[in-house]
Scaffold this active site. Sequence first.
Site, PDB file in Angstrom:
ATOM      1  N   GLY A  49       0.797  -1.215   0.000  1.00 55.11           N
ATOM      2  CA  GLY A  49       0.000   0.000   0.000  1.00 55.11           C
ATOM      3  C   GLY A  49       0.831   1.267   0.000  1.00 55.11           C
ATOM      4  O   GLY A  49       0.485   2.247  -0.678  1.00 55.11           O
ATOM      5  N   THR A 217      10.540  -7.447 -11.948  1.00 53.77           N
ATOM      6  CA  THR A 217       9.822  -8.703 -12.139  1.00 53.77           C
ATOM      7  C   THR A 217       8.730  -8.853 -11.096  1.00 53.77           C
ATOM      8  O   THR A 217       8.980  -8.717  -9.894  1.00 53.77           O
ATOM      9  CB  THR A 217      10.797  -9.888 -12.054  1.00 53.77           C
ATOM     10  N   CYS A 304       2.186   1.888  12.115  1.00 53.71           N
ATOM     11  CA  CYS A 304       3.403   2.637  11.778  1.00 53.71           C
ATOM     12  C   CYS A 304       3.891   3.493  12.938  1.00 53.71           C
ATOM     13  O   CYS A 304       5.014   3.977  12.934  1.00 53.71           O
ATOM     14  CB  CYS A 304       3.147   3.527  10.566  1.00 53.71           C
TER      15      CYS A 304
END
Length: 367
Positions: A49, A217, A304
């Site tokens: 996110g 990738t 966080c």
Amino acid sequence: MPYLSTHFGNPSSGHAYARAPREALDRARGQVAALLGAAPSEIVFTGGGSEADTLAIRGAALAVREPSRRQIITLATEHPAVLESCRSLRDQGFTVHLLPVDRFGRADLADLRTALAERPTALVSIAYGNSETGTLQPIAELAALARAAGALFHTDAAQAAGKLPIDVATVGVDLLTVAGHKMYAPKGVGALYVRVGTPLEPVVHGGGQEAGLRAGTENVAFIAALGRAAELARRELPESATRLAGLRDLLQTELEALLPGRVRLNGHPTERLPGTLNVSIDGITGRALLAAVPEVAASTGSACHEGDDTPSPVLTAMGLPAHRARAALRLSLGRWSTAAEVRRAARLIAQAAAAAAAQPSSSAGTM
């Protein structure tokens, strides 16, 4: 699991081992798109996110070709991934306008209208649902104002995608963030919805994967998991949202009954995420309470900010005094939560809060 073992090929390669991984990416893109009411070509896979937020905000701002359109508008209550991405643009000559919120954490349409009129704006970024309080924003109305003023509109829907029905055409956003682990995909995978025709500069440069917007990738196994998670979430909506809201309300009711007069709801009483409850309990800090009930997996704010004893910036931006912000608990419910678990959690929390109040020399202070 098959994409970690049997189908291990690089989806960008031309040989036979690439076929199954490439098909997995296409399938997952369609599954995420279906959850959001988008076209598969509008889905860009990211590493989570925060990366999706960064791509949306920096990518949209740096793609602006009008020298005068150098303002970014967001809320003071946004997730750090949004706030720090906005602040990083100051070095490129952008100004960041932080809109205030009311005591429930909601933005005022009039404030956005005024900010848009004051200066040409590149982007408005406002979360669908707040990561701490669960307060929902009037996204369709906010997006309409932004786009009418010539600005792009981004919403961080990490907390809402898979938990509430979302149709990007109905809400009218240009960019929307999805975080995989918020809907039971692995941590470390996400997606960004990019409306067709939205100008965007890549943040990760390289081989041109993800339509040139996110090089590297692709993590096929995690992307396959995100697609499956999105499909399961879409199948369960809207019944899953109704069930979660009922458990959330049961938890609040139980706490209020066990701790009469001591439980303060933080956030909007009705316009909030179905599985998020943020409350302050008089007489004990959130950190002290959680330390006393290790059986309950909860937090005092955004993950966080865990371990930080300063009051939550989200709650202080809502006008809550520091002591009430420090007393906050963020309680989240999920797909497998039960009414019995809710009642047990409420009882454990209430017992710890009652024990703290009974201590004559409690360091928590009064609320």
